[in-house]
Design a protein around this motif. Structure first.
Motif, PDB file in Angstrom:
ATOM      1  N   PRO A  49      -5.150  -2.977  12.148  1.00  9.09           N
ATOM      2  CA  PRO A  49      -4.603  -1.752  11.530  1.00  9.09           C
ATOM      3  C   PRO A  49      -4.300  -1.941  10.045  1.00  9.09           C
ATOM      4  CG  PRO A  49      -3.571  -2.117  13.649  1.00  9.09           C
ATOM      5  CD  PRO A  49      -4.422  -3.315  13.370  1.00  9.09           C
ATOM      6  N   ALA A  50      -3.857  -3.141   9.635  1.00  7.64           N
ATOM      7  CA  ALA A  50      -3.574  -3.402   8.223  1.00  7.64           C
ATOM      8  C   ALA A  50      -4.851  -3.319   7.402  1.00  7.64           C
ATOM      9  CB  ALA A  50      -2.925  -4.769   8.061  1.00  7.64           C
ATOM     10  N   GLY A  51      -5.952  -3.847   7.924  1.00 11.26           N
ATOM     11  CA  GLY A  51      -7.235  -3.796   7.215  1.00 11.26           C
ATOM     12  C   GLY A  51      -7.771  -2.381   7.122  1.00 11.26           C
ATOM     13  N   GLN A  52      -7.668  -1.635   8.213  1.00 11.66           N
ATOM     14  CA  GLN A  52      -8.162  -0.257   8.203  1.00 11.66           C
ATOM     15  C   GLN A  52      -7.344   0.603   7.241  1.00 11.66           C
ATOM     16  OE1 GLN A  52      -7.986   0.771  12.335  1.00 11.66           O
ATOM     17  NE2 GLN A  52      -9.873  -0.351  12.843  1.00 11.66           N
ATOM     18  N   ALA A  53      -6.037   0.422   7.222  1.00 12.06           N
ATOM     19  CA  ALA A  53      -5.192   1.201   6.313  1.00 12.06           C
ATOM     20  C   ALA A  53      -5.454   0.821   4.860  1.00 12.06           C
ATOM     21  CB  ALA A  53      -3.718   0.976   6.655  1.00 12.06           C
ATOM     22  N   LEU A 109       2.959  -3.564  11.136  1.00 13.82           N
ATOM     23  CA  LEU A 109       1.530  -3.872  10.948  1.00 13.82           C
ATOM     24  C   LEU A 109       0.728  -3.732  12.242  1.00 13.82           C
ATOM     25  CD1 LEU A 109       1.671  -6.902   8.505  1.00 13.82           C
ATOM     26  CD2 LEU A 109       1.146  -4.516   7.996  1.00 13.82           C
ATOM     27  N   ARG A 110       1.406  -3.416  13.348  1.00 18.50           N
ATOM     28  CA  ARG A 110       0.677  -3.268  14.618  1.00 18.50           C
ATOM     29  C   ARG A 110      -0.011  -1.918  14.731  1.00 18.50           C
ATOM     30  NH1 ARG A 110       5.468  -5.621  18.255  1.00 18.50           N
ATOM     31  NH2 ARG A 110       5.380  -7.742  17.459  1.00 18.50           N
ATOM     32  N   THR A 111       0.404  -0.962  13.921  1.00 16.37           N
ATOM     33  CA  THR A 111      -0.206   0.372  13.950  1.00 16.37           C
ATOM     34  C   THR A 111      -0.672   0.734  12.551  1.00 16.37           C
ATOM     35  OG1 THR A 111       1.865   1.493  13.496  1.00 16.37           O
ATOM     36  CG2 THR A 111       1.311   1.134  15.824  1.00 16.37           C
ATOM     37  N   ALA A 136       5.567  -8.555   4.906  1.00 14.60           N
ATOM     38  CA  ALA A 136       6.160  -7.678   5.919  1.00 14.60           C
ATOM     39  C   ALA A 136       7.139  -8.463   6.794  1.00 14.60           C
ATOM     40  CB  ALA A 136       5.069  -7.046   6.771  1.00 14.60           C
ATOM     41  N   ARG A 137       6.815  -9.703   7.115  1.00 14.63           N
ATOM     42  CA  ARG A 137       7.711 -10.534   7.928  1.00 14.63           C
ATOM     43  C   ARG A 137       9.023 -10.781   7.180  1.00 14.63           C
ATOM     44  NH1 ARG A 137       4.873 -15.220   8.081  1.00 14.63           N
ATOM     45  NH2 ARG A 137       6.082 -15.898   6.283  1.00 14.63           N
ATOM     46  N   ASP A 138       8.900 -11.135   5.900  1.00 10.98           N
ATOM     47  CA  ASP A 138      10.113 -11.415   5.119  1.00 10.98           C
ATOM     48  C   ASP A 138      10.913 -10.138   4.834  1.00 10.98           C
ATOM     49  OD1 ASP A 138       9.411 -14.046   5.154  1.00 10.98           O
ATOM     50  OD2 ASP A 138       8.616 -14.081   3.107  1.00 10.98           O
ATOM     51  N   SER A 139      10.248  -8.987   4.835  1.00 10.55           N
ATOM     52  CA  SER A 139      10.933  -7.709   4.590  1.00 10.55           C
ATOM     53  C   SER A 139      11.524  -7.137   5.866  1.00 10.55           C
ATOM     54  CB  SER A 139       9.969  -6.681   4.006  1.00 10.55           C
ATOM     55  OG  SER A 139       9.384  -7.155   2.842  1.00 10.55           O
ATOM     56  N   GLY A 140      11.183  -7.724   6.994  1.00  9.42           N
ATOM     57  CA  GLY A 140      11.669  -7.220   8.276  1.00  9.42           C
ATOM     58  C   GLY A 140      10.826  -6.081   8.821  1.00  9.42           C
ATOM     59  N   ALA A 141       9.623  -5.930   8.297  1.00 15.58           N
ATOM     60  CA  ALA A 141       8.747  -4.840   8.728  1.00 15.58           C
ATOM     61  C   ALA A 141       7.474  -5.370   9.390  1.00 15.58           C
ATOM     62  CB  ALA A 141       8.384  -3.967   7.528  1.00 15.58           C
ATOM     63  N   SER A 142       7.516  -6.553  10.007  1.00 15.40           N
ATOM     64  CA  SER A 142       6.301  -7.138  10.598  1.00 15.40           C
ATOM     65  C   SER A 142       5.798  -6.325  11.781  1.00 15.40           C
ATOM     66  CB  SER A 142       6.542  -8.589  11.014  1.00 15.40           C
ATOM     67  OG  SER A 142       7.551  -8.637  12.005  1.00 15.40           O
ATOM     68  N   PHE A 178       0.492   1.787   6.676  1.00 21.40           N
ATOM     69  CA  PHE A 178       0.596   2.681   5.516  1.00 21.40           C
ATOM     70  C   PHE A 178       2.007   2.607   4.914  1.00 21.40           C
ATOM     71  CE2 PHE A 178      -3.112   5.177   7.216  1.00 21.40           C
ATOM     72  CZ  PHE A 178      -3.911   5.015   6.101  1.00 21.40           C
ATOM     73  N   ALA A 179       3.026   2.528   5.777  1.00 22.85           N
ATOM     74  CA  ALA A 179       4.407   2.446   5.297  1.00 22.85           C
ATOM     75  C   ALA A 179       4.629   1.165   4.503  1.00 22.85           C
ATOM     76  CB  ALA A 179       5.381   2.520   6.466  1.00 22.85           C
ATOM     77  N   VAL A 180       4.049   0.035   4.965  1.00 24.71           N
ATOM     78  CA  VAL A 180       4.189  -1.244   4.267  1.00 24.71           C
ATOM     79  C   VAL A 180       3.514  -1.157   2.899  1.00 24.71           C
ATOM     80  CG1 VAL A 180       3.550  -3.687   4.310  1.00 24.71           C
ATOM     81  CG2 VAL A 180       4.429  -2.598   6.366  1.00 24.71           C
ATOM     82  N   TYR A 181       2.284  -0.603   2.851  1.00 23.76           N
ATOM     83  CA  TYR A 181       1.547  -0.517   1.590  1.00 23.76           C
ATOM     84  C   TYR A 181       2.230   0.461   0.630  1.00 23.76           C
ATOM     85  CZ  TYR A 181      -2.240  -3.059   3.861  1.00 23.76           C
ATOM     86  OH  TYR A 181      -2.975  -4.013   4.505  1.00 23.76           O
ATOM     87  N   ASP A 182       2.750   1.550   1.152  1.00 18.83           N
ATOM     88  CA  ASP A 182       3.455   2.504   0.289  1.00 18.83           C
ATOM     89  C   ASP A 182       4.720   1.866  -0.298  1.00 18.83           C
ATOM     90  OD1 ASP A 182       1.566   4.437   0.664  1.00 18.83           O
ATOM     91  OD2 ASP A 182       2.675   5.511   2.248  1.00 18.83           O
ATOM     92  N   GLY A 183       5.358   0.984   0.466  1.00 20.16           N
ATOM     93  CA  GLY A 183       6.523   0.269  -0.046  1.00 20.16           C
ATOM     94  C   GLY A 183       6.152  -0.658  -1.199  1.00 20.16           C
ATOM     95  N   LEU A 184       4.922  -1.198  -1.163  1.00 19.07           N
ATOM     96  CA  LEU A 184       4.467  -2.042  -2.256  1.00 19.07           C
ATOM     97  C   LEU A 184       4.048  -1.211  -3.476  1.00 19.07           C
ATOM     98  CD1 LEU A 184       2.356  -4.651  -0.255  1.00 19.07           C
ATOM     99  CD2 LEU A 184       4.332  -5.157  -1.675  1.00 19.07           C
TER     100      LEU A 184
END
Length: 189
Positions: free
Chosen positions: A119-123, A174-176, A165-171, A181-187
Motif C-alpha cells: 500500500p505504501a508503494g501504490q500510494a 502503512l497497512r492500507t 512511520a514507526r518512530d512517529s507511531g503511525a506504523s 496517504f496520511a503518512v505521506y501527507d504528514g511529510l
C-alpha cells in the motif's frame, strides 16, 4: 519318451562314421582343388591370361572359404553343451502416482511480492514527480533516507518511510493505502 534300443545306437554310430568319411572326402577335394589352382596359375603366361588366372584363383578361394565356414559350423554343432543359466524373472516394480492434494493458499496482508505492491508503494506512485521528490527530501532531512532524490519508490524509500512511520507511531497506517496517504501527507505538509 521311447526307450533307445541297440539298433538305434548302431544307426547313430553308423551315421556319425559316414559324416566323418564325408568330411575327410571334402577336405581331400578342397586340398586337390587348391593344389590344382596353384598349379594352374603357375602355368606359362601364354597359355593363361590374367583374367583366366584370376578366375581360377577366385573359384579356388570361394571353395576354400566355403569349406572353412562349413568346418566352423560342424565344430560348433559338435561341441559339448555348455551350461547356460536360466534367466531369472523378477517382478517389475510398480509405480503409484500420489493422489493430488488440494491445499488452500495462505493469504496474508503482511506478505507482498515486492515493495512496489505494498500500500505504501501504490500510494507513493500516485503523487506527482515533484511531490515524490519532496517526500524523499523530507525523509533525508529527518535522517531516514540516504538514496538519491529521484522520485522513484524503491527499497530505500520504503525502508525510510517504514522507519519514519514507526518512530512517529503511525506504523499501522502503512497497512492500507489510505493510511499511507496520511503518512505521506504528514511529510509533505
Amino acid at each position: 519318451m521311447l526307450p533307445v534300443t541297440s539298433s538305434d545306437r548302431h544307426q547313430t554310430v553308423k551315421s556319425g562314421t559316414a559324416r566323418n568319411q564325408r568330411g575327410k572326402f571334402r577336405a581331400g577335394i578342397v586340398a586337390a582343388l587348391a593344389a590344382a589352382s596353384v598349379a594352374l596359375t603357375s602355368m606359362p603366361a601364354l597359355a593363361w591370361g590374367k583374367k583366366e588366372q584370376g578366375f581360377v584363383a577366385g573359384v579356388a578361394t570361394a571353395i576354400i572359404v566355403d569349406q572353412l565356414i562349413q568346418n566352423g559350423q560342424h565344430r560348433r554343432d559338435h561341441q559339448p553343451p555348455r551350461y547356460v543359466e536360466q534367466p531369472r524373472y523378477v517382478e517389475q516394480p510398480r509405480y503409484y502416482e500420489p493422489a493430488p492434494v488440494y491445499r488452500e493458499p495462505r493469504r496474508s496482508t503482511k506478505s507482498y511480492s515486492s515493495v512496489y505492491s505494498t500500500p505504501a508503494g501504490q500510494a507513493f506512485n500516485t503523487y506527482s514527480p515533484g511531490e515524490r521528490k519532496a517526500i524523499q527530501r523530507q525523509l533525508r532531512r529527518a535522517g531516514y533516507y540516504n538514496g538519491g532524490i529521484d522520485g522513484v519508490f524503491g527499497t530505500g524509500t520504503y525502508n525510510a518511510v517504514s522507519a519514519w512511520a514507526r518512530d512517529s507511531g503511525a506504523s499501522g497506517n502503512l497497512r492500507t493505502t489510505g493510511g499511507a496517504f496520511a503518512v505521506y501527507d504528514g511529510l509533505l505538509f
